[in-house]
Design a protein around this motif. Structure first.
Motif, mmCIF file in Angstrom:
data_model
loop_
_atom_site.group_PDB
_atom_site.id
_atom_site.type_symbol
_atom_site.label_atom_id
_atom_site.label_comp_id
_atom_site.label_asym_id
_atom_site.label_seq_id
_atom_site.Cartn_x
_atom_site.Cartn_y
_atom_site.Cartn_z
ATOM 1 N N VAL A 1 0.876 -1.176 0.000
ATOM 2 C CA VAL A 1 0.000 0.000 0.000
ATOM 3 C C VAL A 1 0.908 1.218 0.000
ATOM 4 O O VAL A 1 1.815 1.314 0.826
ATOM 5 C CB VAL A 1 -0.928 0.018 1.230
ATOM 6 C CG1 VAL A 1 -1.790 1.270 1.231
ATOM 7 C CG2 VAL A 1 -1.823 -1.221 1.243
ATOM 8 N N TRP A 2 0.673 2.146 -0.905
ATOM 9 C CA TRP A 2 1.550 3.294 -1.022
ATOM 10 C C TRP A 2 0.764 4.527 -1.429
ATOM 11 O O TRP A 2 -0.375 4.430 -1.870
ATOM 12 C CB TRP A 2 2.705 3.023 -1.985
ATOM 13 C CG TRP A 2 2.372 2.429 -3.328
ATOM 14 C CD1 TRP A 2 1.989 1.149 -3.583
ATOM 15 C CD2 TRP A 2 2.404 3.091 -4.591
ATOM 16 N NE1 TRP A 2 1.792 0.967 -4.929
ATOM 17 C CE2 TRP A 2 2.044 2.136 -5.576
ATOM 18 C CE3 TRP A 2 2.720 4.381 -5.002
ATOM 19 C CZ2 TRP A 2 1.970 2.444 -6.938
ATOM 20 C CZ3 TRP A 2 2.668 4.682 -6.350
ATOM 21 C CH2 TRP A 2 2.295 3.720 -7.292
ATOM 22 N N LYS A 3 1.364 5.669 -1.215
ATOM 23 C CA LYS A 3 0.696 6.916 -1.593
ATOM 24 C C LYS A 3 1.562 7.699 -2.570
ATOM 25 O O LYS A 3 2.791 7.612 -2.545
ATOM 26 C CB LYS A 3 0.342 7.758 -0.374
ATOM 27 C CG LYS A 3 1.500 8.243 0.463
ATOM 28 C CD LYS A 3 0.974 9.047 1.646
ATOM 29 C CE LYS A 3 2.115 9.545 2.525
ATOM 30 N NZ LYS A 3 1.614 10.356 3.659
ATOM 31 N N TRP A 4 0.877 8.479 -3.385
ATOM 32 C CA TRP A 4 1.530 9.194 -4.471
ATOM 33 C C TRP A 4 0.968 10.605 -4.508
ATOM 34 O O TRP A 4 -0.254 10.800 -4.479
ATOM 35 C CB TRP A 4 1.256 8.475 -5.784
ATOM 36 C CG TRP A 4 1.924 9.048 -6.994
ATOM 37 C CD1 TRP A 4 3.242 9.015 -7.298
ATOM 38 C CD2 TRP A 4 1.284 9.714 -8.080
ATOM 39 N NE1 TRP A 4 3.463 9.614 -8.515
ATOM 40 C CE2 TRP A 4 2.273 10.055 -9.016
ATOM 41 C CE3 TRP A 4 -0.051 10.045 -8.358
ATOM 42 C CZ2 TRP A 4 1.989 10.720 -10.204
ATOM 43 C CZ3 TRP A 4 -0.327 10.714 -9.535
ATOM 44 C CH2 TRP A 4 0.681 11.036 -10.442
ATOM 45 N N GLU A 5 1.843 11.591 -4.537
ATOM 46 C CA GLU A 5 1.422 12.980 -4.454
ATOM 47 C C GLU A 5 1.763 13.730 -5.719
ATOM 48 O O GLU A 5 2.837 13.564 -6.294
ATOM 49 C CB GLU A 5 2.087 13.666 -3.252
ATOM 50 C CG GLU A 5 1.683 13.067 -1.907
ATOM 51 C CD GLU A 5 2.377 13.745 -0.756
ATOM 52 O OE1 GLU A 5 3.404 14.437 -1.009
ATOM 53 O OE2 GLU A 5 1.933 13.589 0.390
ATOM 54 N N ILE A 6 0.848 14.581 -6.140
ATOM 55 C CA ILE A 6 1.091 15.483 -7.261
ATOM 56 C C ILE A 6 0.551 16.860 -6.905
ATOM 57 O O ILE A 6 -0.346 16.995 -6.073
ATOM 58 C CB ILE A 6 0.435 15.022 -8.579
ATOM 59 C CG1 ILE A 6 -1.084 14.886 -8.401
ATOM 60 C CG2 ILE A 6 1.039 13.729 -9.076
ATOM 61 C CD1 ILE A 6 -1.819 14.633 -9.698
ATOM 62 N N SER A 7 1.109 17.864 -7.517
ATOM 63 C CA SER A 7 0.555 19.213 -7.455
ATOM 64 C C SER A 7 0.009 19.548 -8.819
ATOM 65 O O SER A 7 0.642 19.284 -9.845
ATOM 66 C CB SER A 7 1.609 20.250 -7.047
ATOM 67 O OG SER A 7 1.912 20.139 -5.686
ATOM 68 N N GLN A 8 -1.169 20.125 -8.845
ATOM 69 C CA GLN A 8 -1.777 20.574 -10.099
ATOM 70 C C GLN A 8 -1.798 22.088 -10.096
ATOM 71 O O GLN A 8 -2.274 22.715 -9.143
ATOM 72 C CB GLN A 8 -3.197 20.059 -10.232
ATOM 73 C CG GLN A 8 -3.302 18.562 -10.262
ATOM 74 C CD GLN A 8 -4.710 18.129 -10.551
ATOM 75 O OE1 GLN A 8 -5.163 18.165 -11.691
ATOM 76 N NE2 GLN A 8 -5.406 17.735 -9.522
ATOM 77 N N THR A 9 -1.291 22.676 -11.130
ATOM 78 C CA THR A 9 -1.328 24.121 -11.276
ATOM 79 C C THR A 9 -2.254 24.465 -12.419
ATOM 80 O O THR A 9 -1.954 24.169 -13.581
ATOM 81 C CB THR A 9 0.077 24.680 -11.559
ATOM 82 O OG1 THR A 9 0.947 24.258 -10.513
ATOM 83 C CG2 THR A 9 0.047 26.195 -11.614
ATOM 84 N N ILE A 10 -3.395 25.055 -12.103
ATOM 85 C CA ILE A 10 -4.375 25.420 -13.105
ATOM 86 C C ILE A 10 -4.173 26.882 -13.465
ATOM 87 O O ILE A 10 -4.379 27.777 -12.650
ATOM 88 C CB ILE A 10 -5.814 25.205 -12.582
ATOM 89 C CG1 ILE A 10 -5.970 23.745 -12.132
ATOM 90 C CG2 ILE A 10 -6.831 25.572 -13.637
ATOM 91 C CD1 ILE A 10 -7.300 23.475 -11.463
ATOM 92 N N SER A 11 -3.687 27.140 -14.669
ATOM 93 C CA SER A 11 -3.402 28.501 -15.121
ATOM 94 C C SER A 11 -4.618 29.074 -15.826
ATOM 95 O O SER A 11 -5.236 28.420 -16.652
ATOM 96 C CB SER A 11 -2.198 28.512 -16.053
ATOM 97 O OG SER A 11 -1.060 28.013 -15.382
ATOM 98 N N SER A 12 -4.958 30.295 -15.489
ATOM 99 C CA SER A 12 -6.100 30.956 -16.112
ATOM 100 C C SER A 12 -5.740 32.390 -16.452
ATOM 101 O O SER A 12 -4.816 32.968 -15.882
ATOM 102 C CB SER A 12 -7.317 30.925 -15.176
ATOM 103 O OG SER A 12 -6.999 31.539 -13.952
ATOM 104 N N ALA A 13 -6.473 32.919 -17.399
ATOM 105 C CA ALA A 13 -6.182 34.287 -17.828
ATOM 106 C C ALA A 13 -6.761 35.287 -16.855
ATOM 107 O O ALA A 13 -7.754 35.020 -16.211
ATOM 108 C CB ALA A 13 -6.776 34.504 -19.212
#
Length: 375
Positions: A363-375
């Motif tokens: 059992v393991w965990k995985w992390e990501i960051s999402q950067t949502i760019s908008s005008a």
């Protein structure tokens, strides 16, 4: 701990995606050609146990090789159905009576010349069933008409087709995998040509879409470990290949079972059922990803486990990242210019993987960051 699908070696256990009679329901396919049903209930000692409910025999001298519920979009309703495939190349469509409970075979037919490794519903139209066999054929069936003739037969894979999953969040999108070491994405409205073809350098025994992040696909690649693919480009930009975000290779045996947890890590008793939505009026232009630490949180030689999440756990082997997934800081503002602003969201996913000969569950965990760019 509730997982969105099968975990064990041959993918022959599967949780129903919705509670049945207010309890989680598990279907188990055994080596005697039967499918057994159990519910998960609480006990007096503040723990859980399985309660056997019913079973159905699929035929003599066969192995049941795969199971899939009709509830992939987390929608209940009647009738509750399950499809299975077996070692004689047959598919069986089962109906589950939630009130009894009981189960019976609605239809059974010969689908492939050799082993039918996998069968899966189209979650958006559960009358449609997909199957893959050791004859290298991917086929589609319509349960409303005679199952003696497939709706289509595709021979794009060069070896046995052993994994299929319809996307539960995006209509008309299908993922398939094969012993030929390729993961293919399909638009189900055109099965003559795949959308994307990714070589993962290992036979693809199982594929699982992330329950909330629609672009992430988890693959169990037998001799080449477990991989997380980023399918965003194939979905939105017609790219012909899905880059590998991470690889997990701690298992010392065949990578056979893999799945995402549907529980949130902040509150393990609450199912994560909603996907973050970016509305068009927010001016979203793209999503960038940054991959963080991959940490193992549990390792056991058995399938019975309790998981405690600890931020101070020692990270597992280094994450293998392909491509550029840079975290973009918000740009300067206040100058009246059309500057892109970035909204950063960090998500941690819990996964389970298991291997064949050594009988180990990780059992393991995985992390990501999402950067949502908008005008």
């Amino acid at each position: 701990m509730l997982w969105s699908g099968a975990l064990w070696k041959a993918g022959t256990t599967s949780w129903c995606h919705v509670p049945v009679a207010e309890h989680p329901l598990l279907a188990v396919a055994n080596a005697k050609g039967a499918v057994e049903f159990c519910c998960l209930t609480g006990s007096e000692k503040n723990s859980c146990k399985f309660k056997p409910l019913c079973s159905v025999d699929l035929g003599d001298e066969c192995l049941t090789l795969s199971l899939d519920w009709s509830t992939g979009r987390k929608q209940g309703g009647s009738p509750l159905q399950l499809v299975s495939s077996d070692s004689k190349g047959r598919l069986s469509l089962l109906s589950v009576d939630e009130s009894s409970p009981s189960v019976h075979i609605m239809q059974q037919w010969k689908a492939h010349d050799f082993e039918a490794w996998i069968a899966a519903f189209d979650y958006w139209n559960t009358h449609v069933i997909y199957s893959g066999g050791d004859d290298s054929k991917l086929r589609g069936w319509d349960a409303r008409v005679s199952p003696m003739a497939p709706v289509f037969t595709c021979e794009r894979h060069s070896m046995g087709v052993c994994s299929i999953q319809c996307h539960p969040l995006r209509e008309n999108l299908l993922a398939t995998g094969s012993y030929d070491e390729h993961v293919l994405l399909w638009d189900t409205r055109n099965m003559k040509q795949s959308l994307a073809d990714t070589h993962v350098q290992g036979g693809v025994w199982r594929l699982k879409w992330h329950p909330t992040q629609e672009h992430l696909l988890l693959a169990a690649c037998m001799h080449n470990g477990f991989k997380i693919l980023n399918c965003q480009g194939a979905m939105e930009e017609n790219k012909e290949r899905c880059p590998v975000l991470s690889s997990y290779v701690l298992h010392n045996s065949l990578a056979y079972g893999a799945d995402w947890s549907r529980l949130t890590l902040k509150n393990p008793l609450v199912l994560s059922t909603e996907m973050p939505v970016v509305h068009e009026d927010e001016g979203a232009t793209h999503v960038d990803l940054e991959v963080h630490n991959l940490k193992i949180v549990y390792e056991s030689p058995t399938a019975t486990f309790d998981v405690l999440l600890d931020e101070d756990q020692t990270p597992a082997s280094p994450v293998q990242v392909e491509g550029s997934f840079d975290f973009q800081q918000p740009g300067p503002g206040g100058d009246g210019s059309n500057t892109k602003l970035a909204k950063a969201q960090r998500e941690t996913s819990l996964l389970a993987t298991c291997s064949f000969y050594d009988n180990v569950l990780h059992v393991w965990k995985w992390e990501i960051s999402q950067t949502i760019s908008s005008a």
